[in-house]
Design an enzyme around this catalytic site. Sequence first.
Site, PDB file in Angstrom:
ATOM      1  N   LYS A 130     -16.930  20.318 -16.689  1.00 46.46           N
ATOM      2  CA  LYS A 130     -18.148  21.111 -16.813  1.00 46.46           C
ATOM      3  C   LYS A 130     -18.591  21.610 -15.431  1.00 46.46           C
ATOM      4  CE  LYS A 130     -18.486  20.670 -21.299  1.00 46.46           C
ATOM      5  NZ  LYS A 130     -19.340  19.920 -22.161  1.00 46.46           N
TER       6      LYS A 130
ATOM      7  N   ILE B 236     -15.542  10.755 -37.020  1.00 47.30           N
ATOM      8  CA  ILE B 236     -16.608  11.047 -37.991  1.00 47.30           C
ATOM      9  C   ILE B 236     -16.088  11.813 -39.210  1.00 47.30           C
ATOM     10  CG2 ILE B 236     -18.612  10.903 -36.456  1.00 47.30           C
ATOM     11  CD1 ILE B 236     -18.499  14.064 -36.400  1.00 47.30           C
TER      12      ILE B 236
ATOM     13  N   ASN C 271     -28.668  23.357 -21.027  1.00 46.51           N
ATOM     14  CA  ASN C 271     -27.550  22.743 -20.292  1.00 46.51           C
ATOM     15  C   ASN C 271     -27.968  21.444 -19.624  1.00 46.51           C
ATOM     16  OD1 ASN C 271     -26.415  25.364 -20.711  1.00 46.51           O
ATOM     17  ND2 ASN C 271     -25.065  24.961 -18.975  1.00 46.51           N
ATOM     18  N   ASN C 272     -27.246  20.388 -19.917  1.00 41.84           N
ATOM     19  CA  ASN C 272     -27.518  19.096 -19.280  1.00 41.84           C
ATOM     20  C   ASN C 272     -26.698  18.945 -18.001  1.00 41.84           C
ATOM     21  OD1 ASN C 272     -28.357  16.507 -21.582  1.00 41.84           O
ATOM     22  ND2 ASN C 272     -28.592  18.675 -21.986  1.00 41.84           N
TER      23      ASN C 272
ATOM     24  N   TYR D  12     -17.769  27.707 -30.348  1.00 45.37           N
ATOM     25  CA  TYR D  12     -18.534  26.468 -30.196  1.00 45.37           C
ATOM     26  C   TYR D  12     -19.931  26.611 -30.790  1.00 45.37           C
ATOM     27  CZ  TYR D  12     -21.757  23.216 -27.896  1.00 45.37           C
ATOM     28  OH  TYR D  12     -22.763  22.311 -27.651  1.00 45.37           O
ATOM     29  N   SER D  13     -20.672  27.641 -30.333  1.00 43.80           N
ATOM     30  CA  SER D  13     -22.072  27.740 -30.784  1.00 43.80           C
ATOM     31  C   SER D  13     -22.146  28.078 -32.274  1.00 43.80           C
ATOM     32  CB  SER D  13     -22.852  28.742 -29.940  1.00 43.80           C
ATOM     33  OG  SER D  13     -22.212  29.984 -29.872  1.00 43.80           O
ATOM     34  N   ALA D  14     -21.135  28.821 -32.786  1.00 46.88           N
ATOM     35  CA  ALA D  14     -21.123  29.119 -34.227  1.00 46.88           C
ATOM     36  C   ALA D  14     -20.907  27.833 -35.022  1.00 46.88           C
ATOM     37  CB  ALA D  14     -20.033  30.135 -34.540  1.00 46.88           C
TER      38      ALA D  14
ATOM     39  N   THR E 142     -27.689  22.536 -29.905  1.00 48.07           N
ATOM     40  CA  THR E 142     -27.715  23.229 -28.615  1.00 48.07           C
ATOM     41  C   THR E 142     -28.547  24.512 -28.678  1.00 48.07           C
ATOM     42  OG1 THR E 142     -26.314  24.476 -27.093  1.00 48.07           O
ATOM     43  CG2 THR E 142     -25.488  24.270 -29.301  1.00 48.07           C
ATOM     44  N   ASP E 143     -29.088  24.913 -27.545  1.00 47.81           N
ATOM     45  CA  ASP E 143     -29.806  26.198 -27.483  1.00 47.81           C
ATOM     46  C   ASP E 143     -28.852  27.382 -27.695  1.00 47.81           C
ATOM     47  OD1 ASP E 143     -28.447  26.028 -25.057  1.00 47.81           O
ATOM     48  OD2 ASP E 143     -30.163  26.543 -23.804  1.00 47.81           O
ATOM     49  N   GLU E 144     -27.538  27.114 -27.568  1.00 54.40           N
ATOM     50  CA  GLU E 144     -26.576  28.214 -27.691  1.00 54.40           C
ATOM     51  C   GLU E 144     -26.524  28.789 -29.100  1.00 54.40           C
ATOM     52  OE1 GLU E 144     -22.848  27.810 -25.627  1.00 54.40           O
ATOM     53  OE2 GLU E 144     -23.672  26.250 -24.350  1.00 54.40           O
TER      54      GLU E 144
ATOM     55  N   ARG F  40     -15.984  35.134 -18.706  1.00 51.27           N
ATOM     56  CA  ARG F  40     -15.621  34.547 -19.995  1.00 51.27           C
ATOM     57  C   ARG F  40     -15.930  35.560 -21.106  1.00 51.27           C
ATOM     58  NH1 ARG F  40     -19.615  29.770 -21.172  1.00 51.27           N
ATOM     59  NH2 ARG F  40     -18.039  28.359 -20.409  1.00 51.27           N
ATOM     60  N   PRO F  41     -15.020  35.726 -22.104  1.00 48.56           N
ATOM     61  CA  PRO F  41     -15.334  36.654 -23.201  1.00 48.56           C
ATOM     62  C   PRO F  41     -16.598  36.215 -23.940  1.00 48.56           C
ATOM     63  CG  PRO F  41     -13.112  35.692 -23.458  1.00 48.56           C
ATOM     64  CD  PRO F  41     -13.741  35.036 -22.276  1.00 48.56           C
TER      65      PRO F  41
ATOM     66  N   LYS G 232     -21.746  24.812 -34.077  1.00 51.80           N
ATOM     67  CA  LYS G 232     -22.986  24.007 -33.994  1.00 51.80           C
ATOM     68  C   LYS G 232     -24.045  24.607 -34.922  1.00 51.80           C
ATOM     69  CE  LYS G 232     -23.809  20.911 -31.599  1.00 51.80           C
ATOM     70  NZ  LYS G 232     -23.594  19.442 -31.738  1.00 51.80           N
TER      71      LYS G 232
HETATM   72  P1  NAD Z   1     -18.998  15.316 -24.673  1.00 53.20           P
HETATM   73  O1  NAD Z   1     -17.900  16.280 -24.963  1.00 53.20           O
HETATM   74  O2  NAD Z   1     -19.135  14.770 -23.311  1.00 53.20           O
HETATM   75  O3  NAD Z   1     -18.908  14.066 -25.672  1.00 53.20           O
HETATM   76  C1  NAD Z   1     -18.574  14.208 -27.025  1.00 53.20           C
HETATM   77  C2  NAD Z   1     -18.209  12.826 -27.568  1.00 53.20           C
HETATM   78  O4  NAD Z   1     -17.907  12.971 -28.966  1.00 53.20           O
HETATM   79  C3  NAD Z   1     -16.979  12.216 -26.905  1.00 53.20           C
HETATM   80  O5  NAD Z   1     -17.208  10.853 -26.598  1.00 53.20           O
HETATM   81  C4  NAD Z   1     -15.902  12.339 -27.969  1.00 53.20           C
HETATM   82  O6  NAD Z   1     -14.910  11.306 -27.903  1.00 53.20           O
HETATM   83  C5  NAD Z   1     -16.731  12.259 -29.246  1.00 53.20           C
HETATM   84  N1  NAD Z   1     -16.060  12.891 -30.386  1.00 53.20           N
HETATM   85  C6  NAD Z   1     -15.485  14.127 -30.419  1.00 53.20           C
HETATM   86  N2  NAD Z   1     -14.992  14.358 -31.647  1.00 53.20           N
HETATM   87  C7  NAD Z   1     -15.246  13.247 -32.399  1.00 53.20           C
HETATM   88  C8  NAD Z   1     -15.000  12.892 -33.740  1.00 53.20           C
HETATM   89  N3  NAD Z   1     -14.358  13.725 -34.576  1.00 53.20           N
HETATM   90  N4  NAD Z   1     -15.428  11.690 -34.190  1.00 53.20           N
HETATM   91  C9  NAD Z   1     -16.074  10.838 -33.355  1.00 53.20           C
HETATM   92  N5  NAD Z   1     -16.332  11.119 -32.062  1.00 53.20           N
HETATM   93  C10 NAD Z   1     -15.932  12.320 -31.591  1.00 53.20           C
HETATM   94  O7  NAD Z   1     -20.331  16.057 -25.144  1.00 53.20           O
HETATM   95  P2  NAD Z   1     -21.822  15.904 -24.573  1.00 53.20           P
HETATM   96  O8  NAD Z   1     -21.990  16.845 -23.441  1.00 53.20           O
HETATM   97  O9  NAD Z   1     -22.132  14.468 -24.389  1.00 53.20           O
HETATM   98  O10 NAD Z   1     -22.642  16.505 -25.804  1.00 53.20           O
HETATM   99  C11 NAD Z   1     -23.184  15.657 -26.814  1.00 53.20           C
HETATM  100  C12 NAD Z   1     -23.871  16.520 -27.851  1.00 53.20           C
HETATM  101  O11 NAD Z   1     -24.885  17.296 -27.237  1.00 53.20           O
HETATM  102  C13 NAD Z   1     -22.927  17.503 -28.535  1.00 53.20           C
HETATM  103  O12 NAD Z   1     -23.241  17.544 -29.905  1.00 53.20           O
HETATM  104  C14 NAD Z   1     -23.236  18.832 -27.872  1.00 53.20           C
HETATM  105  O13 NAD Z   1     -23.022  19.922 -28.754  1.00 53.20           O
HETATM  106  C15 NAD Z   1     -24.715  18.671 -27.541  1.00 53.20           C
HETATM  107  N6  NAD Z   1     -25.149  19.449 -26.378  1.00 53.20           N
HETATM  108  C16 NAD Z   1     -24.653  19.199 -25.136  1.00 53.20           C
HETATM  109  C17 NAD Z   1     -25.113  19.945 -24.054  1.00 53.20           C
HETATM  110  C18 NAD Z   1     -24.621  19.676 -22.649  1.00 53.20           C
HETATM  111  O14 NAD Z   1     -25.083  20.359 -21.722  1.00 53.20           O
HETATM  112  N7  NAD Z   1     -23.749  18.712 -22.409  1.00 53.20           N
HETATM  113  C19 NAD Z   1     -26.042  20.971 -24.235  1.00 53.20           C
HETATM  114  C20 NAD Z   1     -26.504  21.225 -25.522  1.00 53.20           C
HETATM  115  C21 NAD Z   1     -26.068  20.436 -26.587  1.00 53.20           C
END
Ligand code: NAD
Length: 355
Positions: free
Chosen positions: A197, A58, A187-188, A158-160, A132-134, A291-292, A162
Site C-alpha cells: 500500500k 468466509i 484511506n487508513n 474492488y469498489s464495485a 469503504t468510501d470508494e 491507474r485506469p 464492496k
Molecule cells: P487487508 O488486505 O490488509 O486484510 C484483509 C484480511 O482478510 C487478510 O487478513 C486476509 O487474509 C483476510 N481474507 C481475505 N480473504 C478472505 C477470505 N475469503 N476468508 C477469510 N479471510 C480472508 O485489508 P485491510 O486494509 O485490513 O482492510 C480491512 C477491511 O477494511 C476491508 O474490508 C477493506 O475493504 C476495508 N477498508 C480498508 C481501507 C484501508 O485503507 N485499508 C479503507 C477502506 C475500507
Amino acid sequence: MILVTGGAGFIGVNLIRYILDSTNESVVNVDALSYSGNSASLKSVELNSCYHFVHANICDEIALKQIFNKYKPTAVMHLAAESHVDRSIDGPSEFIETNIVGTFKLLEASKSYWLSLSKQDRDKFRFIHVSTDEVYGDLEQDAQAFNEITAYKPSSPYSASKAASDHLVTAWHRTYGLPIIITHCSNNYGQFQYPEKLIPHMILNALAMKSLPVYGDGSQIRDWLHVDDHVCALYEILKKGRVGEVYNIGGQNQMTNLDVVSQICELLDELKPCSANIGSYANLINFVVDRPGHDIRYAIDITKIQTELGWYPQESFRAGLRKTVEWYLTHLSWCQNIMDKDYQHAPIERGVTIK
Ligand code: NAD
C-alpha cells in the site's frame, strides 16, 4: 465474544489489539491468511486467553457454522476482503468471490445463528460491515464530501465488489431483520499495513533507494485516517451505533498523493538520512502512467458519527505519519519476512515512466 473476520490483515490486527487491550471482550479471529493476512502481527496476543484464531475462509459455510456454534459470538465485525485496487484491476475474480460471495455466506451463517438465539440475545446481536468510501466513486475538487446518503458510483472492480456487499448487508437487514450497521472509511494508514500500500511501499522503496512511483501527476486527493482512530470508531459504532444505519469515518486530513510522498521523504531525510550523492529521498520520486479509472478525490463528511457518537479523529496527519515512518523503521524484519515469503510486487511498479 466478538467474531472478527480478516483479523490478520492491517485493520483487523489493529482492531483486535485494541479490543484486547482496552475492553473486557474476547475475540475469535476468522482469517483465511491470504497473501495480506499475517499471523505474525498477532504474536503479542497469541497467548492471551481472550484471543482465539480459526484459519478458515468466509466462503466455507460448514466452517462458519461450526465457528458460530463453538464460539457463540455476540457480534460479528466483518473486515475480511480482497482490498487492493490495483490487484482488482489485474484479477477481479477473487474480489467477487471473497467480497461478494464471502459476505453472502457470512450473512447467511450469521442469520441462522442469530435466529437460534433468545429474543434478548437477538436484540443485542450486531453485524458490523466494514466497507469503504470508494463505493461512492470520486469527487470533483470543490464538490461536497461524501455523506451517508451519497449515491453509490463505484469505479474499480474492488469498489464495485464492496458496493455489492453493502447492498447484500442492507437487504439482510431489510428482509430478515438482521441487526447490521455499515461503515465507510477513508484511506487508513499506520502500523502493520501490508507493504504494497502507498505509505509503506514508499517508505520501503526509499530505504532500498528504489524509485518512488507516483501515479499520474500525484494530484489525487485522499482523506487519511489513522488506523488507531478507525478501530476506536468501529468499537464505538459496535457499542452505540444505531441498527440499520450507515456511518462514515474520515480522518479530516485531505492530502494529495504527491504531498503524502513528499512528507514521507522529509521525515526519512530527518530520521534516516540517505547518502550524499542522492541528497533528499524526494529525488527518487518518479511519475508513472496513471491507474485506469483512478478516482480523483475522496472526502468524508463525519458530521453523523461526530454528533451521534461523539467520535472525532485524534491523530493529525503529520504526527500520525511520523509515528508510522518510525514504526516501519523499527519493524524492517516484519516487512522483510512478508516480502521474502509471499510478497508479489504491487502492480504500481509496472507503470511506464512518463516524466
Ligand atoms: P487487508 O488486505 O490488509 O486484510 C484483509 C484480511 O482478510 C487478510 O487478513 C486476509 O487474509 C483476510 N481474507 C481475505 N480473504 C478472505 C477470505 N475469503 N476468508 C477469510 N479471510 C480472508 O485489508 P485491510 O486494509 O485490513 O482492510 C480491512 C477491511 O477494511 C476491508 O474490508 C477493506 O475493504 C476495508 N477498508 C480498508 C481501507 C484501508 O485503507 N485499508 C479503507 C477502506 C475500507
